[in-house]
Design an enzyme around this catalytic site. Structure first.
Site, PDB file in Angstrom:
ATOM      1  N   CYS A 178       1.335   2.892   1.195  1.00  0.00           N
ATOM      2  CA  CYS A 178       1.692   2.787  -0.216  1.00  0.00           C
ATOM      3  C   CYS A 178       2.429   1.461  -0.384  1.00  0.00           C
ATOM      4  CB  CYS A 178       2.611   3.960  -0.575  1.00  0.00           C
ATOM      5  SG  CYS A 178       3.265   3.924  -2.249  1.00  0.00           S
TER       6      CYS A 178
ATOM      7  N   CYS B  22      -2.406  -2.027  -4.441  1.00  0.00           N
ATOM      8  CA  CYS B  22      -2.025  -0.611  -4.500  1.00  0.00           C
ATOM      9  C   CYS B  22      -3.191   0.137  -3.868  1.00  0.00           C
ATOM     10  CB  CYS B  22      -1.833  -0.188  -5.959  1.00  0.00           C
ATOM     11  SG  CYS B  22      -1.772   1.604  -6.217  1.00  0.00           S
TER      12      CYS B  22
END
Ligand code: DGL
Length: 276
Positions: free
Chosen positions: A79, A184
């Protein structure tokens, strides 16, 4: 309930499954087998990208305590947002190696041209990201860097998962980049839509993370030797855990899905990445 000593993967939701898949491919290509993997997606509290740094750290820290109880060999922050906001603090607190994913700005800028970086608001606002951008600009002054915080993109991708006809064009900044950095892990699911929209290639950090993870685990060891995690991963489970065989594995690698959203992530992993 779960065997100890595996490799943990964390993401706010489904994005990190792409990182897990890349690491499984990497391990498979090198015949690293018999490894236990854990995947923790915090889907019900995602997206993280619009939360405060304090809130993000508190969620991730809670999950890392769980990884510590599992005596993980290493944890992958799959992440960008969590890496940008809390990798350093987590490294100070936990004894196991923590590998974080970062937007692949450096390799993108190396190629020159106009580089778009799409990432969450929290990633773009973080000090770590600002430093990385400054470093990239100094190293590759001829390339043009344009950073776009995407407020809602990750959340919409999570909601639309599996819908091949979903249209993301209203959420993408306009322009004519040479290359787009997918900053992302959620954005990797719509790579094709992004490439078609801009008519250019995209880049993400998953390959770099896979290499880094296994380099760290094998550090100082002959690659034919068993890595550390194999030696401590054999505690038998007493009840039936959520397990799915690791992709392409002829041996005993397994993935254990953890957290409230474990069924969601197991199903999505099987839909997207497991060999039928
Ligand atoms: N997948 C995450 C990332 O790589 C975060 C998405 C979110 O929860 O906002 O940044």
């Amino acid at each position: 309930m779960y065997p100890k000593g595996g490799i943990a993967f964390f993401d706010s939701g489904i994005g990190g499954l792409t990182t897990l898949s890349a690491c499984l491919d990497y391990a498979k290509a090198r015949n690293f087998s018999g490894i236990n993997y854990y995947y923790y997606g915090d889907n019900f509290r995602a997206p993280y990208g619009n939360l405060s740094e304090k809130q993000i750290f508190s969620y991730v820290d809670e999950i890392f305590s769980r990884f510590q109880a599992l005596e993980v060999s290493a944890a992958v922050l799959a992440c960008n947002t969590a890496t940008a906001v809390c990798a350093e603090k987590l490294r100070e607190k936990y004894p196991f190696p923590i590998i974080g994913i970062e937007p692949a700005i450096l390799p993108a800028m190396r190629g020159g041209g106009e580089i778009f970086v799409l990432a969450t608001v929290a990633t773009c606002n973080s000090q770590k990201f600002q430093l990385l951008s400054e470093q990239a600009k100094l190293l590759y002054p001829k390339a043009i860097l344009r950073v776009f915080p995407c407020k809602n993109l990750a959340g919409v991708i999570e909601e639309n998962f599996g819908d091949r006809n979903a249209d993301y064009s209203a959420l993408l900044p306009k322009g004519n980049p040479t290359c787009v950095v997918l900053g992302c892990t959620h954005y990797i699911y719509i790579r094709k839509q992004i490439e078609d929209f801009y008519g250019c290639k995209t880049i993400d950090g998953n390959q770099a993370i896979a290499k880094r993870l296994f380099d760290i685990l094998f550090e100082g060891k002959n690659r034919d030797e068993k890595p550390l995690f194999c030696e401590i991963s054999s505690i038998a489970s007493t009840s039936e855990p959520l397990v799915t065989p690791a992709k392409n594995s002829t041996q005993s690698s397994k993935i254990f899905f953890l957290g409230d959203a474990k069924m969601v992530n197991k199903t999505k992993y099987e839909q997207m990445f497991a060999v039928k």
